[in-house]
Design an enzyme around this catalytic site. Structure first.
Site, PDB file in Angstrom:
ATOM      1  CD  GLU A 127       3.973 -37.002 -27.357  1.00 12.03           C
ATOM      2  OE1 GLU A 127       4.426 -35.966 -27.669  1.00 12.03           O
ATOM      3  OE2 GLU A 127       3.344 -37.786 -27.926  1.00 12.03           O
ATOM      4  CB  CYS A 169       0.980 -43.934 -21.768  1.00 12.60           C
ATOM      5  SG  CYS A 169       1.672 -44.249 -23.424  1.00 12.60           S
ATOM      6  CB  CYS A 200      10.469 -44.575 -32.872  1.00 14.05           C
ATOM      7  SG  CYS A 200      10.212 -46.344 -32.971  1.00 14.05           S
ATOM      8  CB  CYS A 245       4.970 -47.683 -37.688  1.00 15.03           C
ATOM      9  SG  CYS A 245       5.600 -49.003 -36.902  1.00 15.03           S
ATOM     10  CB  CYS A 302       3.468 -44.265 -35.569  1.00 12.67           C
ATOM     11  SG  CYS A 302       4.422 -43.680 -34.076  1.00 12.67           S
ATOM     12  N   GLY A 307       8.797 -44.235 -29.042  1.00 12.30           N
ATOM     13  CA  GLY A 307       9.749 -45.146 -28.960  1.00 12.30           C
ATOM     14  C   GLY A 307       9.711 -46.591 -28.952  1.00 12.30           C
ATOM     15  CD  GLU A 308      10.015 -51.752 -30.293  1.00  8.32           C
ATOM     16  OE1 GLU A 308       8.651 -51.381 -30.573  1.00  8.32           O
ATOM     17  OE2 GLU A 308      10.109 -52.623 -29.416  1.00  8.32           O
ATOM     18  CB  SER A 331       2.437 -53.039 -32.400  1.00  9.48           C
ATOM     19  OG  SER A 331       2.476 -52.101 -30.875  1.00  9.48           O
ATOM     20  CG  HIS A 384      -0.925 -52.043 -35.875  1.00  8.15           C
ATOM     21  ND1 HIS A 384      -1.836 -51.750 -35.036  1.00  8.15           N
ATOM     22  CD2 HIS A 384       0.395 -51.555 -35.415  1.00  8.15           C
ATOM     23  CE1 HIS A 384      -1.489 -51.090 -34.000  1.00  8.15           C
ATOM     24  NE2 HIS A 384      -0.271 -51.200 -34.243  1.00  8.15           N
ATOM     25  CB  CYS A 442       2.244 -42.868 -30.412  1.00  6.96           C
ATOM     26  SG  CYS A 442       3.858 -43.401 -30.453  1.00  6.96           S
TER      27      CYS A 442
END
Ligand code: SAH
Ligand code: SF4
Length: 343
Positions: free
Chosen positions: A90, A103, A110, A114, A117, A157-158, A212, A214, A331
Protein backbone atom coordinates in the site's frame (compact mmCIF):
# COMPACT_ATOMS: atom_id res chain seq x y z
CA UNK A 1 12.81 -13.34 -15.64
CA UNK A 2 14.70 -10.09 -15.96
CA UNK A 3 13.32 -6.95 -14.34
CA UNK A 4 14.25 -4.48 -17.05
CA UNK A 5 12.43 -1.57 -15.40
CA UNK A 6 14.97 -1.64 -12.56
CA UNK A 7 17.82 -1.11 -15.04
CA UNK A 8 19.42 2.17 -15.97
CA UNK A 9 20.37 3.01 -19.57
CA UNK A 10 23.89 1.57 -19.27
CA UNK A 11 22.62 -1.69 -17.84
CA UNK A 12 19.81 -2.04 -20.34
CA UNK A 13 22.21 -1.32 -23.19
CA UNK A 14 24.58 -4.02 -21.94
CA UNK A 15 21.69 -6.46 -21.52
CA UNK A 16 20.41 -5.92 -25.05
CA UNK A 17 23.78 -5.90 -26.80
CA UNK A 18 24.89 -9.02 -24.89
CA UNK A 19 21.84 -10.69 -26.39
CA UNK A 20 22.65 -9.60 -29.92
CA UNK A 21 20.49 -6.48 -30.29
CA UNK A 22 21.57 -3.01 -31.38
CA UNK A 23 22.73 -0.54 -28.80
CA UNK A 24 20.16 2.14 -29.70
CA UNK A 25 17.26 -0.20 -28.87
CA UNK A 26 17.85 0.43 -25.17
CA UNK A 27 16.86 4.09 -25.52
CA UNK A 28 13.73 3.09 -27.43
CA UNK A 29 12.71 0.58 -24.78
CA UNK A 30 13.34 3.13 -22.03
CA UNK A 31 11.21 5.64 -23.89
CA UNK A 32 8.32 3.15 -23.91
CA UNK A 33 8.76 2.50 -20.23
CA UNK A 34 8.65 6.24 -19.63
CA UNK A 35 5.41 6.36 -21.60
CA UNK A 36 3.94 3.73 -19.28
CA UNK A 37 3.88 0.83 -21.75
CA UNK A 38 2.23 -2.07 -20.00
CA UNK A 39 3.29 -4.79 -22.41
CA UNK A 40 6.14 -5.42 -24.82
CA UNK A 41 3.60 -5.54 -27.66
CA UNK A 42 2.95 -1.83 -27.06
CA UNK A 43 6.55 -1.12 -28.14
CA UNK A 44 5.62 -0.82 -31.81
CA UNK A 45 8.85 0.71 -33.12
CA UNK A 46 11.07 -2.13 -31.97
CA UNK A 47 11.42 -5.26 -34.15
CA UNK A 48 9.26 -8.28 -33.45
CA UNK A 49 12.40 -10.34 -32.75
CA UNK A 50 13.30 -8.06 -29.85
CA UNK A 51 9.73 -7.96 -28.58
CA UNK A 52 9.60 -11.76 -28.63
CA UNK A 53 12.92 -11.96 -26.82
CA UNK A 54 11.72 -9.56 -24.13
CA UNK A 55 8.42 -11.38 -23.76
CA UNK A 56 10.30 -14.62 -23.17
CA UNK A 57 13.11 -13.29 -21.00
CA UNK A 58 11.90 -10.18 -19.20
CA UNK A 59 8.92 -8.59 -17.52
CA UNK A 60 7.55 -5.11 -16.94
CA UNK A 61 7.14 -4.55 -13.22
CA UNK A 62 3.91 -2.90 -12.13
CA UNK A 63 1.98 -1.68 -9.12
CA UNK A 64 -1.64 -1.68 -10.28
CA UNK A 65 -4.14 0.18 -8.18
CA UNK A 66 -6.80 -2.23 -7.00
CA UNK A 67 -8.35 0.05 -4.40
CA UNK A 68 -8.22 3.79 -3.71
CA UNK A 69 -9.75 5.14 -0.53
CA UNK A 70 -10.34 8.88 -0.55
CA UNK A 71 -10.44 10.69 2.77
CA UNK A 72 -13.52 12.82 3.34
CA UNK A 73 -11.70 15.18 5.68
CA UNK A 74 -8.63 15.99 3.60
CA UNK A 75 -7.09 15.17 0.20
CA UNK A 76 -5.38 12.00 1.37
CA UNK A 77 -5.77 8.90 -0.79
CA UNK A 78 -4.79 5.45 0.34
CA UNK A 79 -3.91 3.00 -2.42
CA UNK A 80 -3.70 -0.74 -2.46
CA UNK A 81 -1.32 -1.85 -5.21
CA UNK A 82 -1.14 -5.28 -6.79
CA UNK A 83 2.30 -6.44 -7.90
CA UNK A 84 3.03 -8.73 -10.87
CA UNK A 85 3.01 -11.86 -8.70
CA UNK A 86 -0.28 -11.07 -6.98
CA UNK A 87 1.25 -9.67 -3.79
CA UNK A 88 -0.21 -6.45 -2.37
CA UNK A 89 1.40 -3.36 -0.90
CA UNK A 90 0.00 0.00 0.00
CA UNK A 91 0.84 3.63 -0.41
CA UNK A 92 -0.62 6.91 0.80
CA UNK A 93 -0.83 10.07 -1.28
CA UNK A 94 -0.90 13.31 0.68
CA UNK A 95 -1.41 16.92 -0.35
CA UNK A 96 0.59 19.67 1.26
CA UNK A 97 0.82 23.29 0.24
CA UNK A 98 4.14 22.57 -1.48
CA UNK A 99 2.73 19.70 -3.57
CA UNK A 100 1.98 16.04 -3.57
CA UNK A 101 3.86 13.59 -1.36
CA UNK A 102 3.56 9.84 -1.61
CA UNK A 103 4.39 7.32 1.05
CA UNK A 104 5.43 4.06 -0.62
CA UNK A 105 6.24 0.52 0.51
CA UNK A 106 9.63 -1.14 0.23
CA UNK A 107 8.66 -4.70 1.18
CA UNK A 108 5.59 -6.94 1.24
CA UNK A 109 5.25 -7.13 5.01
CA UNK A 110 8.19 -6.67 7.36
CA UNK A 111 10.44 -8.90 9.45
CA UNK A 112 10.97 -6.43 12.24
CA UNK A 113 7.85 -7.18 14.28
CA UNK A 114 7.31 -3.84 16.03
CA UNK A 115 4.36 -4.44 18.36
CA UNK A 116 2.46 -1.26 17.46
CA UNK A 117 2.72 -1.74 13.69
CA UNK A 118 0.11 -3.49 11.52
CA UNK A 119 2.75 -4.42 8.93
CA UNK A 120 5.06 -5.81 11.57
CA UNK A 121 2.30 -8.01 12.91
CA UNK A 122 1.34 -9.43 9.53
CA UNK A 123 4.61 -11.20 8.68
CA UNK A 124 6.99 -10.93 5.75
CA UNK A 125 6.63 -12.12 2.20
CA UNK A 126 9.31 -10.51 0.03
CA UNK A 127 11.28 -7.38 -0.74
CA UNK A 128 10.30 -5.04 -3.55
CA UNK A 129 12.47 -4.31 -6.56
CA UNK A 130 13.49 -0.76 -7.43
CA UNK A 131 11.03 -0.77 -10.33
CA UNK A 132 8.13 -1.72 -8.04
CA UNK A 133 8.91 1.27 -5.85
CA UNK A 134 8.94 3.56 -8.91
CA UNK A 135 5.73 1.93 -10.17
CA UNK A 136 3.82 2.85 -7.00
CA UNK A 137 4.67 6.52 -7.56
CA UNK A 138 3.84 6.41 -11.26
CA UNK A 139 0.49 4.63 -10.73
CA UNK A 140 -0.53 7.24 -8.17
CA UNK A 141 0.54 10.06 -10.53
CA UNK A 142 -1.58 8.66 -13.33
CA UNK A 143 -4.49 8.27 -10.93
CA UNK A 144 -4.36 11.78 -9.45
CA UNK A 145 -3.26 13.37 -12.74
CA UNK A 146 -0.64 15.48 -11.04
CA UNK A 147 3.09 15.30 -10.66
CA UNK A 148 4.26 13.87 -7.36
CA UNK A 149 7.15 15.92 -6.05
CA UNK A 150 8.05 14.22 -2.79
CA UNK A 151 8.46 10.63 -1.73
CA UNK A 152 8.80 8.99 1.68
CA UNK A 153 9.69 5.33 2.19
CA UNK A 154 7.44 4.93 5.18
CA UNK A 155 4.88 2.44 3.93
CA UNK A 156 5.14 -1.27 4.48
CA UNK A 157 8.55 -2.74 5.10
CA UNK A 158 11.96 -1.82 6.43
CA UNK A 159 13.91 -0.04 3.68
CA UNK A 160 17.30 -0.90 5.20
CA UNK A 161 16.36 -4.59 5.22
CA UNK A 162 16.12 -4.16 1.42
CA UNK A 163 19.11 -1.87 1.18
CA UNK A 164 20.48 -2.58 -2.30
CA UNK A 165 17.10 -2.29 -4.00
CA UNK A 166 16.34 0.92 -2.09
CA UNK A 167 19.62 2.50 -3.16
CA UNK A 168 18.97 1.38 -6.73
CA UNK A 169 15.49 2.90 -6.47
CA UNK A 170 16.90 6.24 -5.24
CA UNK A 171 19.35 6.41 -8.14
CA UNK A 172 16.73 5.33 -10.66
CA UNK A 173 13.83 7.55 -9.64
CA UNK A 174 16.04 10.63 -9.49
CA UNK A 175 17.38 10.10 -13.01
CA UNK A 176 16.07 11.78 -16.14
CA UNK A 177 15.36 8.38 -17.66
CA UNK A 178 12.83 7.82 -14.90
CA UNK A 179 10.63 10.17 -12.85
CA UNK A 180 13.36 12.75 -12.20
CA UNK A 181 12.40 13.23 -8.55
CA UNK A 182 15.47 14.73 -6.88
CA UNK A 183 17.01 12.80 -4.01
CA UNK A 184 16.55 15.79 -1.72
CA UNK A 185 12.80 15.31 -2.17
CA UNK A 186 12.95 11.76 -0.86
CA UNK A 187 13.10 10.51 2.75
CA UNK A 188 13.97 7.02 3.89
CA UNK A 189 12.75 5.81 7.27
CA UNK A 190 14.48 3.05 9.22
CA UNK A 191 13.77 1.28 12.48
CA UNK A 192 17.51 1.37 13.12
CA UNK A 193 19.52 -1.22 11.17
CA UNK A 194 22.80 0.22 12.41
CA UNK A 195 25.31 -1.08 9.81
CA UNK A 196 23.14 0.24 6.99
CA UNK A 197 22.99 3.70 8.61
CA UNK A 198 26.79 3.82 8.33
CA UNK A 199 26.65 2.62 4.72
CA UNK A 200 23.98 5.17 3.90
CA UNK A 201 25.99 7.99 5.52
CA UNK A 202 29.05 7.00 3.49
CA UNK A 203 27.09 7.26 0.24
CA UNK A 204 26.53 10.98 0.96
CA UNK A 205 23.28 11.12 -0.96
CA UNK A 206 20.99 14.11 -0.70
CA UNK A 207 18.19 11.89 0.59
CA UNK A 208 16.64 12.58 3.99
CA UNK A 209 16.84 10.06 6.82
CA UNK A 210 14.24 9.33 9.50
CA UNK A 211 14.91 7.01 12.40
CA UNK A 212 11.97 5.40 14.19
CA UNK A 213 13.03 5.67 17.81
CA UNK A 214 9.78 5.42 19.81
CA UNK A 215 11.51 4.98 23.18
CA UNK A 216 14.51 6.60 24.88
CA UNK A 217 16.11 3.55 26.54
CA UNK A 218 16.76 -0.12 25.84
CA UNK A 219 14.22 -1.45 28.28
CA UNK A 220 11.29 0.43 26.81
CA UNK A 221 12.48 0.20 23.20
CA UNK A 222 13.06 -3.55 23.28
CA UNK A 223 9.53 -3.99 24.58
CA UNK A 224 7.97 -2.61 21.40
CA UNK A 225 10.79 -2.90 18.83
CA UNK A 226 12.56 -6.28 18.71
CA UNK A 227 15.26 -4.77 16.45
CA UNK A 228 16.53 -2.97 19.54
CA UNK A 229 17.84 -6.23 20.98
CA UNK A 230 20.18 -6.50 18.02
CA UNK A 231 21.01 -2.79 17.73
CA UNK A 232 20.53 -1.11 21.11
CA UNK A 233 19.93 2.60 21.65
CA UNK A 234 23.57 3.53 22.34
CA UNK A 235 24.76 1.93 19.09
CA UNK A 236 21.90 3.49 17.18
CA UNK A 237 22.74 6.95 18.52
CA UNK A 238 26.41 6.45 17.64
CA UNK A 239 25.39 5.66 14.07
CA UNK A 240 23.03 8.66 14.02
CA UNK A 241 25.84 10.96 15.15
CA UNK A 242 28.13 9.49 12.49
CA UNK A 243 25.46 10.17 9.86
CA UNK A 244 25.07 13.80 10.89
CA UNK A 245 28.85 14.37 11.08
CA UNK A 246 29.41 12.76 7.72
CA UNK A 247 26.54 14.37 5.80
CA UNK A 248 25.79 17.57 7.69
CA UNK A 249 22.18 16.60 7.31
CA UNK A 250 19.50 16.77 9.98
CA UNK A 251 17.96 13.49 11.13
CA UNK A 252 14.27 13.19 11.93
CA UNK A 253 13.41 10.94 14.85
CA UNK A 254 9.94 9.41 14.75
CA UNK A 255 8.38 8.91 18.16
CA UNK A 256 4.86 7.44 18.40
CA UNK A 257 3.35 8.52 21.70
CA UNK A 258 1.66 5.59 23.44
CA UNK A 259 -0.38 6.27 26.54
CA UNK A 260 1.42 5.00 29.63
CA UNK A 261 4.12 3.27 27.57
CA UNK A 262 6.65 5.87 26.45
CA UNK A 263 5.02 9.26 27.12
CA UNK A 264 5.98 10.21 30.69
CA UNK A 265 7.89 13.34 31.67
CA UNK A 266 10.81 11.10 32.51
CA UNK A 267 10.71 9.53 29.03
CA UNK A 268 10.79 13.03 27.55
CA UNK A 269 13.77 14.06 29.69
CA UNK A 270 15.65 10.87 28.79
CA UNK A 271 14.91 11.48 25.11
CA UNK A 272 16.15 15.06 25.40
CA UNK A 273 19.42 13.97 26.96
CA UNK A 274 19.87 11.34 24.26
CA UNK A 275 19.45 13.87 21.46
CA UNK A 276 21.11 16.89 23.05
CA UNK A 277 23.44 18.68 20.67
CA UNK A 278 22.51 16.50 17.69
CA UNK A 279 21.28 18.13 14.49
CA UNK A 280 17.81 16.63 14.54
CA UNK A 281 14.08 17.04 14.73
CA UNK A 282 11.60 14.93 16.67
CA UNK A 283 8.27 14.04 15.06
CA UNK A 284 5.78 13.14 17.75
CA UNK A 285 2.99 10.98 16.35
CA UNK A 286 -0.07 9.98 18.37
CA UNK A 287 0.03 6.19 18.02
CA UNK A 288 -2.64 4.47 15.97
CA UNK A 289 -3.96 1.40 17.66
CA UNK A 290 -3.91 -1.11 14.82
CA UNK A 291 -2.44 -4.26 16.24
CA UNK A 292 -4.93 -5.13 18.91
CA UNK A 293 -2.17 -4.66 21.46
CA UNK A 294 -4.41 -2.25 23.31
CA UNK A 295 -2.22 0.79 22.74
CA UNK A 296 -3.90 4.11 23.21
CA UNK A 297 -2.87 7.51 21.90
CA UNK A 298 -1.49 9.85 24.53
CA UNK A 299 -3.93 12.61 25.38
CA UNK A 300 -3.49 15.87 23.48
CA UNK A 301 -2.40 17.50 26.73
CA UNK A 302 0.27 14.81 27.23
CA UNK A 303 1.45 15.13 23.61
CA UNK A 304 2.05 18.84 24.11
CA UNK A 305 3.58 18.45 27.56
CA UNK A 306 6.04 15.94 26.04
CA UNK A 307 6.89 18.31 23.19
CA UNK A 308 7.35 21.20 25.63
CA UNK A 309 9.84 19.25 27.71
CA UNK A 310 11.89 18.49 24.61
CA UNK A 311 11.76 22.12 23.49
CA UNK A 312 12.75 23.20 27.01
CA UNK A 313 15.96 21.22 26.57
CA UNK A 314 16.56 22.78 23.18
CA UNK A 315 15.45 19.73 21.18
CA UNK A 316 13.28 20.56 18.15
CA UNK A 317 9.98 18.76 18.32
CA UNK A 318 6.57 18.95 16.68
CA UNK A 319 3.39 17.00 17.14
CA UNK A 320 2.62 15.76 13.67
CA UNK A 321 -0.81 16.37 12.28
CA UNK A 322 -2.33 13.11 11.11
CA UNK A 323 -3.72 13.07 7.60
CA UNK A 324 -6.39 10.69 6.39
CA UNK A 325 -7.31 9.45 9.84
CA UNK A 326 -10.70 8.29 8.54
CA UNK A 327 -9.18 5.96 5.93
CA UNK A 328 -6.70 4.04 8.05
CA UNK A 329 -3.87 5.97 6.41
CA UNK A 330 -1.20 4.34 8.47
CA UNK A 331 1.36 1.63 7.95
CA UNK A 332 -0.14 -1.73 6.94
CA UNK A 333 -3.74 -1.07 7.81
CA UNK A 334 -5.44 -1.13 4.42
CA UNK A 335 -3.81 -4.35 3.33
CA UNK A 336 -4.63 -5.92 6.67
CA UNK A 337 -8.27 -5.09 6.26
CA UNK A 338 -8.32 -6.04 2.59
CA UNK A 339 -6.85 -9.48 3.16
CA UNK A 340 -9.27 -10.03 5.99
CA UNK A 341 -11.98 -9.31 3.44
CA UNK A 342 -13.37 -6.31 5.29
CA UNK A 343 -13.14 -3.70 2.53
N1 SAH B 1 10.14 0.35 8.62
C1 SAH B 1 10.41 1.72 8.60
C2 SAH B 1 9.49 2.51 7.70
C3 SAH B 1 8.05 2.13 7.64
S1 SAH B 1 7.08 2.44 9.07
C4 SAH B 1 10.39 2.30 10.00
O1 SAH B 1 9.97 1.62 10.91
O2 SAH B 1 10.87 3.41 10.16
C5 SAH B 1 6.79 4.19 8.96
C6 SAH B 1 6.60 4.85 10.30
O3 SAH B 1 5.32 4.54 10.87
C7 SAH B 1 7.65 4.45 11.33
O4 SAH B 1 8.12 5.56 12.03
C8 SAH B 1 6.83 3.55 12.22
O5 SAH B 1 7.43 3.41 13.47
C9 SAH B 1 5.49 4.25 12.23
N2 SAH B 1 4.37 3.45 12.71
C10 SAH B 1 4.12 2.15 12.53
N3 SAH B 1 2.98 1.78 13.14
C11 SAH B 1 2.49 2.88 13.73
C12 SAH B 1 1.33 3.15 14.53
N4 SAH B 1 0.49 2.19 14.85
N5 SAH B 1 1.15 4.40 14.97
C13 SAH B 1 2.03 5.39 14.66
N6 SAH B 1 3.13 5.20 13.93
C14 SAH B 1 3.37 3.96 13.47
FE1 SF4 C 1 8.60 -2.87 10.10
FE2 SF4 C 1 8.70 -0.23 10.38
FE3 SF4 C 1 6.48 -1.60 10.99
FE4 SF4 C 1 8.62 -1.81 12.55
S1 SF4 C 1 7.43 0.04 12.17
S2 SF4 C 1 7.36 -3.51 11.83
S3 SF4 C 1 10.24 -1.71 11.04
S4 SF4 C 1 7.37 -1.38 8.97
Amino acid sequence: MTDIKSMNLTELTAYLTDNGFEKFRAKQVLQWIKQDASSFDDMTNIPKKLRDFLKAEAYLACADIVRAQHSKIDDTVKYLFRLYDGEYVEGVLMSYHHGRTICISSQVGCKMGCTFCATGMSGFSRSLTASEMVAQIRSAELDCKERISNVVLMGMGEPFDNYDNVIRFLRLVSSEDSLNIGMRHITVSTCGIVPRIYDFADLQLQTGLSISLHAPDDEARSRTMPVNKRYPVAELMKAARYYVDKTNRRITFEYALIDGENDSDENARKLASLLKGLLCHVNLIPVNNVTGAGYKKSSIKRQHAFADILSGYGVNATVRRTLGSDIDASCGQLKRNFTKGDV
